[in-house]
Design a protein around this motif. Sequence first.
Motif, short mmCIF file in Angstrom:
data_model
loop_
_atom_site.label_atom_id
_atom_site.label_comp_id
_atom_site.label_asym_id
_atom_site.label_seq_id
_atom_site.Cartn_x
_atom_site.Cartn_y
_atom_site.Cartn_z
N LEU A 59 0.85 -1.14 -0.11
CA LEU A 59 0.06 0.07 0.13
C LEU A 59 0.73 1.35 0.08
CD1 LEU A 59 -2.82 0.83 -0.11
CD2 LEU A 59 -2.99 0.77 2.44
N ARG A 60 1.99 1.17 0.67
CA ARG A 60 2.79 2.54 0.72
C ARG A 60 3.35 2.51 -0.79
NH1 ARG A 60 4.63 0.46 5.72
NH2 ARG A 60 6.45 -0.63 4.83
N PHE A 61 3.83 1.56 -1.39
CA PHE A 61 4.24 1.45 -2.61
C PHE A 61 3.52 2.23 -3.47
CE2 PHE A 61 4.44 -0.42 -6.95
CZ PHE A 61 5.85 0.26 -7.17
N ILE A 62 1.91 1.69 -3.50
CA ILE A 62 0.82 2.29 -4.19
C ILE A 62 0.84 3.57 -3.94
CG2 ILE A 62 -1.49 1.99 -4.65
CD1 ILE A 62 -0.85 -1.09 -4.75
N GLU A 63 0.76 3.97 -2.85
CA GLU A 63 0.57 5.53 -2.66
C GLU A 63 1.88 6.25 -3.06
OE1 GLU A 63 -0.48 5.32 1.54
OE2 GLU A 63 -2.64 4.91 1.02
N ARG A 64 2.96 5.95 -2.85
CA ARG A 64 4.17 6.72 -3.20
C ARG A 64 4.22 6.86 -4.64
NH1 ARG A 64 7.72 3.50 -0.85
NH2 ARG A 64 8.17 2.40 -2.66
N THR A 65 3.70 5.91 -5.61
CA THR A 65 3.75 6.03 -6.92
C THR A 65 2.59 6.60 -7.55
OG1 THR A 65 2.86 3.66 -7.25
CG2 THR A 65 5.43 3.84 -7.29
N GLY A 66 1.46 6.98 -6.67
CA GLY A 66 0.32 7.79 -7.11
C GLY A 66 -0.58 6.60 -7.96
N SER A 67 -0.48 5.38 -7.87
CA SER A 67 -1.09 4.29 -8.41
C SER A 67 -2.51 4.10 -7.71
CB SER A 67 -0.62 2.76 -8.25
OG SER A 67 0.64 2.83 -9.02
N PRO A 68 -3.57 3.80 -8.56
CA PRO A 68 -4.90 3.58 -8.04
C PRO A 68 -4.93 2.41 -7.01
CG PRO A 68 -4.94 3.84 -10.41
CD PRO A 68 -3.58 3.50 -10.01
N HIS A 69 -5.59 2.79 -5.92
CA HIS A 69 -5.82 1.74 -5.23
C HIS A 69 -6.52 0.38 -5.39
CE1 HIS A 69 -5.06 3.76 -1.12
NE2 HIS A 69 -5.00 4.65 -2.06
N SER A 70 -7.14 0.33 -6.57
CA SER A 70 -7.64 -0.61 -7.33
C SER A 70 -6.49 -1.70 -7.90
CB SER A 70 -8.65 -0.12 -8.50
OG SER A 70 -7.87 0.29 -9.38
N THR A 71 -5.39 -1.26 -7.78
CA THR A 71 -4.23 -2.15 -8.10
C THR A 71 -3.75 -3.03 -7.08
OG1 THR A 71 -2.62 -0.34 -7.91
CG2 THR A 71 -3.40 -0.50 -10.03
N LEU A 72 -4.31 -2.72 -6.03
CA LEU A 72 -3.97 -3.58 -4.49
C LEU A 72 -5.22 -4.71 -4.56
CD1 LEU A 72 -1.85 -4.60 -2.97
CD2 LEU A 72 -2.74 -2.95 -1.19
N VAL A 73 -5.36 -5.96 -4.79
CA VAL A 73 -6.46 -6.71 -4.68
C VAL A 73 -6.34 -7.73 -3.41
CG1 VAL A 73 -7.82 -8.48 -5.79
CG2 VAL A 73 -7.04 -6.31 -7.19
N GLY A 74 -7.09 -7.62 -2.51
CA GLY A 74 -7.08 -8.57 -1.16
C GLY A 74 -7.78 -9.82 -1.69
N ILE A 75 -7.24 -11.03 -1.20
CA ILE A 75 -7.72 -12.34 -1.52
C ILE A 75 -7.92 -13.18 -0.14
CG2 ILE A 75 -7.37 -14.47 -2.71
CD1 ILE A 75 -5.61 -12.92 -4.78
N THR A 76 -8.97 -13.62 0.09
CA THR A 76 -9.44 -14.21 1.32
C THR A 76 -9.15 -15.83 1.05
OG1 THR A 76 -11.09 -12.95 1.96
CG2 THR A 76 -11.26 -14.81 2.81
N PRO A 77 -8.50 -16.44 2.03
CA PRO A 77 -8.21 -17.84 1.74
C PRO A 77 -9.12 -18.74 1.66
CG PRO A 77 -7.22 -16.94 3.99
CD PRO A 77 -7.98 -15.94 3.16
N SER A 78 -9.18 -19.85 0.90
CA SER A 78 -10.48 -20.55 0.93
C SER A 78 -9.87 -22.18 0.57
CB SER A 78 -11.64 -20.29 -0.10
OG SER A 78 -10.84 -20.37 -1.40
N ALA A 79 -10.79 -22.92 0.70
CA ALA A 79 -10.60 -24.49 0.22
C ALA A 79 -10.15 -24.47 -1.38
CB ALA A 79 -11.60 -25.34 0.59
N GLU A 80 -10.97 -23.75 -2.03
CA GLU A 80 -10.74 -23.58 -3.47
C GLU A 80 -9.51 -23.02 -4.00
OE1 GLU A 80 -12.92 -22.01 -7.70
OE2 GLU A 80 -13.89 -21.74 -5.63
N ASN A 81 -9.14 -22.05 -3.42
CA ASN A 81 -7.70 -21.41 -3.88
C ASN A 81 -6.32 -21.61 -3.26
OD1 ASN A 81 -7.48 -19.62 -1.30
ND2 ASN A 81 -8.82 -18.00 -2.28
N GLY A 82 -6.70 -22.37 -1.92
CA GLY A 82 -5.48 -23.07 -1.54
C GLY A 82 -4.64 -22.02 -0.61
N LEU A 83 -4.99 -20.90 -0.83
CA LEU A 83 -3.91 -20.06 0.17
C LEU A 83 -4.09 -20.03 1.83
CD1 LEU A 83 -4.84 -16.55 -1.84
CD2 LEU A 83 -2.74 -18.09 -2.10
N GLN A 84 -3.24 -19.73 2.48
CA GLN A 84 -3.09 -20.09 3.82
C GLN A 84 -3.44 -18.86 4.65
OE1 GLN A 84 -2.77 -23.45 5.05
NE2 GLN A 84 -2.82 -23.65 2.87
N ARG A 85 -3.22 -17.79 4.24
CA ARG A 85 -3.47 -16.58 4.88
C ARG A 85 -4.06 -15.66 3.85
NH1 ARG A 85 2.04 -15.50 7.97
NH2 ARG A 85 1.89 -13.74 6.58
#
Length: 146
Positions: A59-85
């Motif tokens: 988020l600091r990088f995105i703000e420092r570069t003036g990039s839109p916040h839509s360029t940082l996407v949060g993903i919730t872990p699920s059994a389907e995607n296999g992410l742990q956190r």
Amino acid sequence: MTFITPDVFLANVQPGNIYYFQSDQLNGTNQPHYFIALKNTENELVFFSCCTTQMERRLRFIERTGSPHSTLVGITPSAENGLQRESFVDCNSIIQHTHDEIAFLVTDGGIDYRGELEEEYLELIYQGIRDSILLEEEVQDLLIPE
């Protein structure tokens, strides 16, 4: 454990597949990360976005570069995607690996399929790629499905 050939592995890489491997293209770490496949091209390149749990840093990088916040996407872990956190994708940063590099990882046992990203997250990543002011237009056009 079932062995799969690199050719079969590469033929099955699809947008939204999530893999866990170490990439020499990540700065400052040699730890494996989760990567989301975005495009498997006919000219033997696979494009990925990297998942991170370091939301504040991205988020600091995105703000420092003036990039839109839509360029940082949060993903919730699920059994389907296999992410742990809870993980985040910075859509301003795309990683590419050649088929030969992926084939080496497959042969060496250094890449694992972990799951499939839910469609709504994949769409948010594509939107973040569209909104990025840091990616070249040619890269955006290549990665975003028509």
